[in-house]
Scaffold this active site. Structure first.
Site, short mmCIF file in Angstrom:
data_model
loop_
_atom_site.label_atom_id
_atom_site.label_comp_id
_atom_site.label_asym_id
_atom_site.label_seq_id
_atom_site.Cartn_x
_atom_site.Cartn_y
_atom_site.Cartn_z
NE ARG A 30 14.98 -8.27 9.57
CZ ARG A 30 15.35 -8.38 10.84
NH1 ARG A 30 14.79 -9.30 11.60
NH2 ARG A 30 16.26 -7.59 11.35
CB SER B 131 20.80 -15.10 19.74
OG SER B 131 20.23 -14.54 20.89
NE ARG C 53 21.03 -12.30 10.04
CZ ARG C 53 20.42 -11.41 10.80
NH1 ARG C 53 21.06 -10.87 11.82
NH2 ARG C 53 19.16 -11.05 10.55
NE ARG D 82 13.82 -17.81 12.97
CZ ARG D 82 14.84 -17.45 13.73
NH1 ARG D 82 15.20 -16.18 13.78
NH2 ARG D 82 15.48 -18.33 14.47
CD GLU E 272 20.70 -12.07 16.59
OE1 GLU E 272 20.36 -13.27 16.71
OE2 GLU E 272 19.88 -11.13 16.63
#
Length: 423
Positions: free
Chosen positions: A273, A348, A387, A258, A345
């Protein structure tokens, strides 16, 4: 993609759904463009019919020895005009598709309204969060000599990490552990998909065109996948499935890529991130009447991973202002990070309804039925491996800087009980 027939029949409901997402009404623009395209289609059909009829009249006139100059001129005019109308119809269709491609899915009725994450609604918690104020994962990893951001920056720049030794093994163990749960206990089929996909695949799951700047594209024109959702969901693109085969469930552990174009200044330290990270993804393809139950089941699969690891978490339903572009309802699972003293988070899980299926032309047919229906698609992180690594490191840290290996992961770590400087 939205059902144009639904917008024609329910323009007010369509606009109400957009308003819940904080968007301006759009039905009038859609229907005006649709009316122009349909008018062009009607004109084209009438011209084709008249051309065929006139051609027959010319033949009849010639057989009877009569002149047909007027009819010949009419046919010539129609042949000249038809390509223009066809081009107009095609252009209007492309404009309509481009307009609809940029419109997000409408939220389900039971999704809470709200402008942003502050309106998300917590629905449950599990576990007792460890005290906050402990060392963060990057301090732990660097002190162990097993997490090297400087080497990663030399190789690739910012937002990359080099893991070594036991931490690299722990990352691999977490992915294997997650896959084993999803395949053995929840019936997902493991898949090893391509990491490079075409435009059509990215469009099908709605990464394109709206989120182009968040993606990495290579010189061949292929896109690096931002999540395995893209190839897994597109396995059913352009297919007509048997209803008896549903639901289909797929899972994969892949690198994800990403650009994080909109994340400037956020989570600049550590692994929260990254431009490249591992994630275990779950995708389900269902009949419409199965998708709500499948959504709960998928979320349970992701929560099971965290419970087995002994990681405290909470589950929230996202409000209309915080949910993703393709989703009609999303549960976020947030894991407790003692180093940050916050829930972040880690998964999801989204029910996209038939939104992606319409873009992909993915349908199913019941036994003995001629008509087809669009499938419903769902996707969820099961979970983000990086994570999960962060959460394990911060939750299981010891006073001396070592990290206890959770019981559930020890079989995947060759019995290792502790990660320390001294091994």
């Amino acid at each position: 993609m939205h059902d144009l027939r639904f917008i024609r029949d329910n323009p007010g409901e369509f606009d109400r759904g957009l308003a819940r997402r904080g968007l301006e009404p759009l039905s009038a623009d859609v229907l005006a463009l649709d009316a122009r395209r349909r008018a062009a289609q009607t004109s084209m059909q009438e011209m084709q019919a008249r051309r065929n009829e006139a051609s027959k009249e010319i033949g009849a006139a010639k057989r009877q020895g009569q002149g047909a100059a007027g009819l010949v001129a009419e046919v010539a005019t129609l042949k000249e005009r038809l390509p223009e109308v066809e081009a107009e119809e095609k252009a209007l269709g492309e404009q309509l598709e481009a307009l609809l491609a940029g419109v997000p899915n409408l939220p389900a009725e039971d999704v809470p309204d709200g402008p942003d994450e502050t309106a998300n609604v917590e629905i449950r918690r599990w576990g007792t969060p460890r005290e906050s104020g402990l060392r963060e994962h990057f301090d732990l990893g660097e002190a162990l000599g097993l997490m090297d951001f400087q080497a990663a920056a030399k190789l690739s720049g910012a937002r990359f990490t080099v893991l070594k030794g036991a931490l690299a093994r722990l990352e691999r163990a977490l992915g294997d552990f997650m896959l084993d749960i999803h395949t053995a206990e929840f019936g997902y089929q493991e898949v090893s998909p391509p990491l490079l996909v075409r435009d059509e695949a990215m469009f099908g799951t709605a990464q394109l065109p709206k989120f182009r700047d968040d993606q990495f594209q290579v010189s061949s024109g292929h896109w690096l996948i931002p999540t395995a959702e893209v190839p897994l969901t597109n396995l059913v693109a352009d297919e007509i499935l048997d209803a008896e085969a549903l639901p289909l469930r797929f899972t994969a552990r892949t690198p994800c890529f990403r650009a994080e174009a909109g994340a400037a200044g956020r989570d600049t330290r550590g692994m929260i991130r990254q431009h490249q990270f591992y994630k275990v993804e779950m995708v389900s393809v269902t009949a419409p009447d199965q998708s709500a139950a499948e959504h709960e089941r998928m979320t349970e699969a992701a929560e099971t991973v965290l419970r087995r690891l002994g990681l405290a978490y909470r589950t929230v339903v996202l409000c209309t202002g915080d949910m993703g572009f393709a989703s009609r309802k999303t549960y976020d699972i947030e894991v407790w990070l003692p180093g940050q003293g916050a829930y972040r988070e880690i998964s999801s899980c989204s029910n996209c309804g038939d939104f992606q299926a319409r873009r992909m032309k993915a349908r199913f047919r019941g036994r003995g039925e001629k008509a087809t229906q669009f499938v419903h698609t769902l996707n969820g992180s099961g979970t983000a491996v990086g994570r999960a690594l962060i959460a394990v490191m911060e939750t299981y840290q010891e006073a001396d800087g070592s990290i206890a290996v959770p019981d559930a992961l020890r079989p995947y770590m060759n019995g290792m009980e502790r990660i320390s400087v001294h091994g």
